[in-house]
Design a protein around this motif. Structure first.
Motif, PDB file in Angstrom:
ATOM      1  N   THR A 124     -12.504 -15.250 -11.510  1.00  0.00           N
ATOM      2  CA  THR A 124     -13.126 -16.177 -10.558  1.00  0.00           C
ATOM      3  C   THR A 124     -12.123 -17.260 -10.185  1.00  0.00           C
ATOM      4  O   THR A 124     -11.713 -18.056 -11.028  1.00  0.00           O
ATOM      5  N   ALA A 129     -21.248 -17.760 -10.087  1.00  0.00           N
ATOM      6  CA  ALA A 129     -19.970 -17.123  -9.748  1.00  0.00           C
ATOM      7  C   ALA A 129     -19.226 -16.690 -11.004  1.00  0.00           C
ATOM      8  O   ALA A 129     -18.711 -15.565 -11.087  1.00  0.00           O
ATOM      9  N   PHE A 130     -19.169 -17.565 -11.996  1.00  0.00           N
ATOM     10  CA  PHE A 130     -18.495 -17.221 -13.258  1.00  0.00           C
ATOM     11  C   PHE A 130     -19.231 -16.093 -13.981  1.00  0.00           C
ATOM     12  O   PHE A 130     -18.610 -15.217 -14.574  1.00  0.00           O
ATOM     13  N   ASP A 139     -13.066 -18.724  -4.853  1.00  0.00           N
ATOM     14  CA  ASP A 139     -14.387 -18.141  -5.093  1.00  0.00           C
ATOM     15  C   ASP A 139     -15.414 -19.239  -5.373  1.00  0.00           C
ATOM     16  O   ASP A 139     -16.544 -19.199  -4.869  1.00  0.00           O
ATOM     17  N   LEU A 140     -15.006 -20.214  -6.188  1.00  0.00           N
ATOM     18  CA  LEU A 140     -15.916 -21.312  -6.526  1.00  0.00           C
ATOM     19  C   LEU A 140     -16.222 -22.169  -5.300  1.00  0.00           C
ATOM     20  O   LEU A 140     -17.354 -22.621  -5.117  1.00  0.00           O
ATOM     21  N   GLY A 165     -18.354 -12.823 -12.144  1.00  0.00           N
ATOM     22  CA  GLY A 165     -16.960 -12.389 -12.130  1.00  0.00           C
ATOM     23  C   GLY A 165     -16.179 -12.627 -13.394  1.00  0.00           C
ATOM     24  O   GLY A 165     -15.096 -12.058 -13.559  1.00  0.00           O
ATOM     25  N   TYR A 201     -15.838 -24.428 -15.546  1.00  0.00           N
ATOM     26  CA  TYR A 201     -16.410 -23.355 -16.370  1.00  0.00           C
ATOM     27  C   TYR A 201     -17.120 -23.934 -17.588  1.00  0.00           C
ATOM     28  O   TYR A 201     -18.248 -23.527 -17.917  1.00  0.00           O
TER      29      TYR A 201
END
Length: 198
Positions: free
Chosen positions: A32, A23-24, A36-37, A27, A59
């Motif tokens: 993000t 995801a990171f 989203d996570l 985005g 992250y």
């Protein structure tokens, strides 16, 4: 013996971090969100917080995981049995395998961390550490090549290592911008020859 309290976790931290990493990587850090996570990992926000901490902590953990994977693949690519130009070309090609995955996401560190470093000192420090480790690893490889006579004694291993790193970062950004694999491989080939004076 005292029994462990609470319900055991029903998920693998490594798998969840891998999904957070994706995801990171797609985005970037800033864009993000925790939602989203949560969607990417299948965990609700309280579970994410309890397991990993806030967004920055997630992250950093994902970036550490990615760095370990990159380190392993690049160390393997720098084969001391190969001519230096060939080893550097393999080094770049190995990175491009990662950079070109998905929709051409480039380097997780170089392409997602810089936008966050002004407000997140821990991310800035991790990025600096990653860049330094890369420079030092390349310098060690080049010094060893020089010692066995595989590289010109006139080349400065420290500066050459930083230049080799700079090419790697350029490949990452170009991959993120959508440059074709053929163009990126061509740049990697030219850079390998230029850096070794061949």
């Amino acid at each position: 013996m005292k029994k462990a309290r609470g319900r055991p976790r029903g998920f693998s931290e490594e798998v969840v971090l891998g999904k957070a990493l994706e995801a990171f990587w797609e985005g970037g850090f800033e864009a993000t969100s925790l939602d989203d996570l949560s969607a990417a990992t299948g965990l609700n926000r309280p579970s994410l917080y309890a397991s990993f901490g806030d967004k920055e902590a997630i992250y950093l953990a994902a970036l550490k995981m990615w760095t370990q994977s990159l380190r392993a693949s690049l160390v393997q690519a720098l084969d001391p049995q190969l001519p230096v130009a060939s080893a550097l070309r393999a080094f770049y090609q190995s990175a491009l395998e990662l950079y070109s995955s998905g929709s051409g996401r480039g380097c997780m560190a170089v392409c997602t961390a810089p936008s966050a470093i002004s407000e997140h000192p821990a991310i800035r420090q991790m990025l600096a550490d990653i860049l330094q480790e890369l420079d030092c690893g390349l310098e060690t490889y080049l010094r060893q090549a020089q010692a066995r006579g595989a590289l010109s004694p006139n080349l400065d291993p420290s500066l050459s290592a930083q230049m080799a790193s700079a090419i790697l970062h350029s490949l990452a950004i170009r991959a993120r911008a959508g440059q074709s694999r053929e163009q990126l491989l061509g740049l990697a080939q030219a850079a390998s020859l230029l850096l070794t004076g061949c």
